[in-house]
Every structure is written in C-alpha cells, then in structure tokens.
Design a protein around this motif. Structure first.
Motif, PDB file in Angstrom:
ATOM      1  N   VAL A 303       0.849  -1.196   0.000  1.00 37.70           N
ATOM      2  CA  VAL A 303       0.000   0.000   0.000  1.00 37.70           C
ATOM      3  C   VAL A 303       0.881   1.242   0.000  1.00 37.70           C
ATOM      4  O   VAL A 303       2.056   1.183   0.363  1.00 37.70           O
ATOM      5  N   ARG A 304       0.311   2.357  -0.390  1.00 35.46           N
ATOM      6  CA  ARG A 304       0.965   3.655  -0.199  1.00 35.46           C
ATOM      7  C   ARG A 304       0.698   4.091   1.245  1.00 35.46           C
ATOM      8  O   ARG A 304      -0.401   3.883   1.770  1.00 35.46           O
ATOM      9  N   LEU A 305       1.694   4.682   1.889  1.00 36.69           N
ATOM     10  CA  LEU A 305       1.584   5.047   3.302  1.00 36.69           C
ATOM     11  C   LEU A 305       0.352   5.906   3.567  1.00 36.69           C
ATOM     12  O   LEU A 305      -0.340   5.722   4.580  1.00 36.69           O
ATOM     13  N   SER A 310      -4.269   8.674   8.854  1.00 35.19           N
ATOM     14  CA  SER A 310      -5.255   9.755   8.921  1.00 35.19           C
ATOM     15  C   SER A 310      -4.588  11.115   8.833  1.00 35.19           C
ATOM     16  O   SER A 310      -5.256  12.132   8.633  1.00 35.19           O
ATOM     17  N   TYR A 311      -3.240  11.131   8.992  1.00 41.81           N
ATOM     18  CA  TYR A 311      -2.543  12.424   8.996  1.00 41.81           C
ATOM     19  C   TYR A 311      -1.075  12.214   8.671  1.00 41.81           C
ATOM     20  O   TYR A 311      -0.403  11.382   9.297  1.00 41.81           O
ATOM     21  N   ILE A 312      -0.573  12.927   7.651  1.00 43.68           N
ATOM     22  CA  ILE A 312       0.856  12.974   7.342  1.00 43.68           C
ATOM     23  C   ILE A 312       1.181  14.418   7.006  1.00 43.68           C
ATOM     24  O   ILE A 312       0.686  14.962   6.019  1.00 43.68           O
ATOM     25  N   GLN A 313       2.001  15.047   7.837  1.00 40.40           N
ATOM     26  CA  GLN A 313       2.280  16.459   7.617  1.00 40.40           C
ATOM     27  C   GLN A 313       3.562  16.868   8.322  1.00 40.40           C
ATOM     28  O   GLN A 313       3.876  16.374   9.403  1.00 40.40           O
ATOM     29  N   GLU A 427      18.586   8.474   1.097  1.00 40.88           N
ATOM     30  CA  GLU A 427      19.106   9.661   0.404  1.00 40.88           C
ATOM     31  C   GLU A 427      18.666   9.673  -1.057  1.00 40.88           C
ATOM     32  O   GLU A 427      18.426  10.737  -1.627  1.00 40.88           O
ATOM     33  N   ASP A 428      18.562   8.495  -1.664  1.00 48.00           N
ATOM     34  CA  ASP A 428      18.096   8.425  -3.055  1.00 48.00           C
ATOM     35  C   ASP A 428      16.645   8.870  -3.178  1.00 48.00           C
ATOM     36  O   ASP A 428      16.232   9.392  -4.212  1.00 48.00           O
ATOM     37  N   LYS A 429      15.874   8.662  -2.128  1.00 52.92           N
ATOM     38  CA  LYS A 429      14.456   9.042  -2.155  1.00 52.92           C
ATOM     39  C   LYS A 429      14.260  10.527  -1.864  1.00 52.92           C
ATOM     40  O   LYS A 429      13.173  11.070  -2.063  1.00 52.92           O
ATOM     41  N   SER A 430      15.318  11.178  -1.375  1.00 58.29           N
ATOM     42  CA  SER A 430      15.194  12.573  -0.965  1.00 58.29           C
ATOM     43  C   SER A 430      15.445  13.521  -2.125  1.00 58.29           C
ATOM     44  O   SER A 430      15.988  13.141  -3.163  1.00 58.29           O
ATOM     45  N   ASP A 431      15.053  14.761  -1.930  1.00 56.53           N
ATOM     46  CA  ASP A 431      15.237  15.808  -2.932  1.00 56.53           C
ATOM     47  C   ASP A 431      16.251  16.821  -2.428  1.00 56.53           C
ATOM     48  O   ASP A 431      16.598  16.842  -1.250  1.00 56.53           O
ATOM     49  N   GLY A 432      16.715  17.693  -3.327  1.00 58.13           N
ATOM     50  CA  GLY A 432      17.597  18.781  -2.931  1.00 58.13           C
ATOM     51  C   GLY A 432      19.055  18.479  -3.187  1.00 58.13           C
ATOM     52  O   GLY A 432      19.431  17.413  -3.674  1.00 58.13           O
ATOM     53  N   SER A 433      19.913  19.461  -2.816  1.00 59.62           N
ATOM     54  CA  SER A 433      21.349  19.343  -3.034  1.00 59.62           C
ATOM     55  C   SER A 433      21.945  18.400  -1.990  1.00 59.62           C
ATOM     56  O   SER A 433      21.276  17.965  -1.052  1.00 59.62           O
ATOM     57  N   LEU A 439      13.149  14.914   2.701  1.00 55.62           N
ATOM     58  CA  LEU A 439      12.050  14.039   2.296  1.00 55.62           C
ATOM     59  C   LEU A 439      10.806  14.907   2.176  1.00 55.62           C
ATOM     60  O   LEU A 439      10.306  15.419   3.186  1.00 55.62           O
ATOM     61  N   SER A 440      10.316  15.064   0.966  1.00 55.61           N
ATOM     62  CA  SER A 440       9.117  15.881   0.795  1.00 55.61           C
ATOM     63  C   SER A 440       7.910  15.138   1.358  1.00 55.61           C
ATOM     64  O   SER A 440       7.905  13.903   1.466  1.00 55.61           O
ATOM     65  N   THR A 441       6.875  15.887   1.717  1.00 56.87           N
ATOM     66  CA  THR A 441       5.649  15.271   2.241  1.00 56.87           C
ATOM     67  C   THR A 441       5.035  14.349   1.195  1.00 56.87           C
ATOM     68  O   THR A 441       4.514  13.274   1.525  1.00 56.87           O
ATOM     69  N   THR A 442       5.125  14.726  -0.076  1.00 58.71           N
ATOM     70  CA  THR A 442       4.596  13.880  -1.157  1.00 58.71           C
ATOM     71  C   THR A 442       5.326  12.545  -1.201  1.00 58.71           C
ATOM     72  O   THR A 442       4.711  11.482  -1.342  1.00 58.71           O
ATOM     73  N   THR A 443       6.666  12.594  -1.055  1.00 56.62           N
ATOM     74  CA  THR A 443       7.457  11.361  -1.051  1.00 56.62           C
ATOM     75  C   THR A 443       7.049  10.464   0.108  1.00 56.62           C
ATOM     76  O   THR A 443       6.896   9.250  -0.050  1.00 56.62           O
ATOM     77  N   VAL A 444       6.859  11.069   1.268  1.00 61.22           N
ATOM     78  CA  VAL A 444       6.474  10.292   2.459  1.00 61.22           C
ATOM     79  C   VAL A 444       5.104   9.653   2.244  1.00 61.22           C
ATOM     80  O   VAL A 444       4.905   8.460   2.511  1.00 61.22           O
TER      81      VAL A 444
END
Length: 473
Positions: A303-305, A310-313, A427-433, A439-444
């Motif tokens: 499943v997707r998390l 009920s809440y991811i933020q 780190e591969d899943k993360s964004d930025g320099s 870890l963006s909220t969308t990624t999580v």
C-alpha cells in the motif's frame, strides 16, 4: 581497628576522621591531606580581548584541551605574545610538577613533558608542586578511584562546576615510604602493557558485540517485514480484508469532518497474471514492478503510506520561548535509541492558538526526520508518558505520520522504516542538493509499505521485541 585522628596545628583541635578513611593501609604508610605534602597553585587566563597564536613566540601556553593521557599533546602547540607573557609570566608550570584540571574536564592528572617546561598554564588547571614524593606514584595515586571519588564529591557548582584549590588540598591520599613508592611505580610500569593490551582487546570485543548486535537486528527486521519472522495463520484473515476495514473507517471520518473526501481515493496495488505488480488509480493502471523491493506473503498487500494514515504532515516553524510549557519535537529528539523529550526546546505559549488540533502530537505518532544529512530518515515514536508537559508539537524538519492505529501498528511501521530496505536508499528518495537533502511530504505519503493482517503485525512486534531483548542479554 584503631581510630584515625587529624590534628589541626593552628588551633590544636583533634578530630576523629574514621568515616573519611576508605581502607586500611600497611604499617609504615600514612594517610595525608595533599595540601600538607604539596603546594597547589592556579593558572591564569589570558587577558580579555587577547588571543593565542600558533606562531612560535617562545612562550608556550597549555590549555585543558592539550592535557590528555596523563601528559600534554605536542601536536597542537599554542603560544602567547610577549606582552601577554609579561602580564601572566608568574603563572607557569615546570616539568617537575603535575597538573590537575579543575574546570570543564575535571580531575585529570598528568606530567609536563620536557618541551613544555615552564610553559604558562590555563586558569582551568592547577599545578601541584611537591617534595619527597615520587612524581609517577603521586600521579597514579591521584588518578586512582579512591581519589577521583573524592574529587567528584568535592566539585562545587558556581555557574559551572569547578574544583577549588581548598578542595584539592583536602584530598586524602595514602603515602608509603619513598623507596616503596619507587617499587610500586616499577610494578605498575611492568603490568601496564598487559593492562593496555587487555583494554584494547576489551574495546575491540565491545565494538564487535555492538556491530554483531546491529547486524543481527537489521537481519531480524528484514525477516520481519518480508513475512519470514512469524508464520502466516489463515484464521487471521488477509491484509486485503484489513484495507476494506480501513476504507470504512475513513468513510466514517469523512462523514464526521475529520478527513477530506479526497482521502477516500486510494490506489490499489496488485499482482497481475503476468506476475508483475500493477497500481490502479481511478482508471489509470501503471506497472510498478521496479518500485517493489521484495516479495511478500499472499496474505499481505503493498500500500501507499497515505492509504493507511489519517494524517501525514510536516511540523511548523516554531516561535521559541524560554518558558518551558509546550515542547517542540526537533530532529535531535528523535534517536534510534528512542524518543527523548530532554532535548526539546519550547514554543511561545501565546503561539499555541496557531496550531490546529491535528498538529498536537498523539501517542503512537511516528516522527520522521525529514531534512539534512546525518539525521535524515531517523525515526521515533511519540509517547506521552515520556513527556512531563501538557502537550507537544513538531518543528518543520520533522514529518508526523499518524496511522489508523486500530488497523496498523505504529511499532510495525517503525520496524519497516528502520529496516535496510528503507534506510539504505533514504538519500536516493530525498530531494535537494547534497547538503540540503529532504524528504518531501509527497514522497512520504507515496512510500510503499508491506502490510500484513493486524494480528500478524502484533505477532511480528512481539517477536522482534523478544528476540532483541534476548540479544541485549
């Protein structure tokens, strides 16, 4: 046993000090206060506004940071200028003396190497000037547990802990005859290589035990999240049935206004007849075979998390306050060893009204460090029992994940996110320099999670706890 007495020459007073004597000593030895056989002299701070230099001025200055392993580190020598030297030249230490650190790192004893003879001494250390004592014997004696325990008890707190000269003078030490001091030092020198060797082997063993424990723990977590740690039991149902229950709970929460209607739109992940994994979102069907890290039992489901929460933020950037009322959970509070409220700062109480109710942390919330190398991906579970304050919130570097706890155990999710499957690619899943990974909220929200039936989640958590408890011994 005969009693021990101390006579004060200035007043003639005699006092029984039996309670101060830690053990019996051989005949011919004496218990003595250090101040009666040595002079204790303080060092001197360099004048305010002045600084040390690495340029050789001919005037060396010894800092506490230079005092290591009963000696002085010669790899990082600092000097004072001629004008500073003229102001503090009386505060020096010779190669015949011992030093004792009195602030910062307290109670370290050491010798002064030849190259530091008559160097100027920091105010955070004192020199011990003595006669009729073997220098190495006195150093070993002052470094022993019987003296160090006195130092610990003597430390006074005035702003910050500091060992006063009077306290050093009152240290009680056993004094043997001078020739016996020589023999003791020779015996210590003969045995010290064996002690050092044992310490080295003991440290190596401790490191090996820790590394083995960590490797075994990782292996256990990997077995757990792949459905190999406990058997599947048909009577416990399937994760597909669990998802149907989760959907019903979400519908109820939407009716109650606690969830947005958009949260009912969940993806469906399944294995096709072609043995590949597919994900259906509305009418769109996409092959996600390359996203699936391993196979799971037939009673489990991917499943997707976001579909089981009920809440991811992310938390909010706080307005801090010295008023210790409402703690802010930051990255340093989330350690693999557990959640630690002691490291928290506090928000301005007047800013609490800007936090919606859902932002207040609840028992079982997962707190995932979401920015910066070194801390990225570290996770802890919030426990109100470890928070002595009324409530807590998270800062903007932490993502709060609130699973539907009647169907998904926080501890099971924690084991998954702590596993190599997640941590090795975080780190591969993360964004930025490189230095600003996050870890963006969308990624999580889109993170793939393997979910077993609820009772199997419980059995997995129980098994992991039991096995790791045995490993810790």
């Amino acid at each position: 046993m005969s009693s021990y007495y101390e006579k004060f020459l200035a007043t003639g007073e005699v006092k029984c000090i039996d309670e101060e004597i830690p053990f019996e000593i051989p005949q011919g030895w004496e218990w003595e206060k250090l101040g009666n056989i040595a002079s204790i002299c303080g060092g001197k701070r360099i004048p305010v506004g002045q600084s040390l230099t690495t340029v050789n001025t001919g005037h060396k200055y010894i800092r506490v940071t230079d005092m290591k392993n009963h000696s002085v580190n010669s790899n990082d020598i600092h000097y004072i200028t001629e004008d500073i030297y003229q102001k503090i030249k009386a505060y020096y230490i010779s190669k015949e003396d011992l030093y004792i650190t009195v602030a910062g790192t307290i109670g370290h004893i050491g010798e002064i190497p030849e190259e530091f003879d008559n160097a100027n001494l920091t105010e955070n250390a004192n020199k011990i000037v003595f006669r009729q004592m073997d220098k190495k014997f006195l150093m070993y004696c002052l470094s022993s547990d019987v003296v160090q325990s006195q130092i610990t008890a003597f430390i006074t707190k005035v702003g910050q802990p500091k060992l006063a000269i009077m306290r050093i003078q009152n240290l009680l030490i056993p004094v043997p005859p001078l020739k016996e001091q020589f023999r003791i030092v020779n015996a210590i020198n003969l045995t010290m290589p064996f002690v050092d060797r044992y310490e080295s082997l003991s440290n190596d063993l401790s490191k090996l035990n820790i590394s083995i424990f960590e490797l075994l723990k990782k292996s256990i977590l990997q077995e757990a999240i792949q459905g190999k740690l406990v058997p599947q039991i048909q009577a416990e149902g399937t994760a597909q049935e669990l998802l149907a229950e989760i959907h019903k709970e979400k519908e109820l929460l939407v009716k109650e206004g606690k969830l947005k209607k958009s949260s009912l739109i969940d993806s469906i992940i399944y294995k096709g007849d072609d043995n590949k994994y597919w994900e259906k979102n509305g009418t769109e069907i996409v092959c996600i075979d390359d996203e699936i890290p391993f196979e799971i039992p037939t009673t489990w489901i991917w499943v997707r998390l976001d579909g089981i929460c009920s809440y991811i933020q992310r938390g909010k950037s706080p307005k801090y306050s010295p008023i210790k009322k409402y703690p802010v959970i930051a990255q340093k509070c989330n350690q693999w060893a557990g959640f630690c409220i002691d490291k928290a700062q506090f928000i301005d109480p007047n800013s609490l009204s800007s936090y919606s109710e859902e932002r207040l942390l609840q028992d079982g919330d997962l707190m995932w460090n979401s920015t910066g190398l070194g801390t990225l991906g570290r996770m802890a579970i919030y426990q109100s029992a470890l928070n002595p304050y009324e409530l807590a919130v998270a800062d903007s570097h932490v993502t709060v994940i609130r699973p539907l706890k009647a169907h998904v155990l926080s501890q099971y999710l924690y084991y998954y996110f702590a596993s190599d499957t997640v941590q090795s690619v975080i780190e591969d899943k993360s964004d930025g320099s490189t230095k600003q990974k996050e870890l963006s909220t969308t990624t999580v929200k889109n993170y793939l999670v393997p979910i077993p039936p609820y009772r199997e989640q419980q059995r997995i958590v129980e098994k992991v706890k039991a096995v790791t408890s045995i490993m810790r011994g």
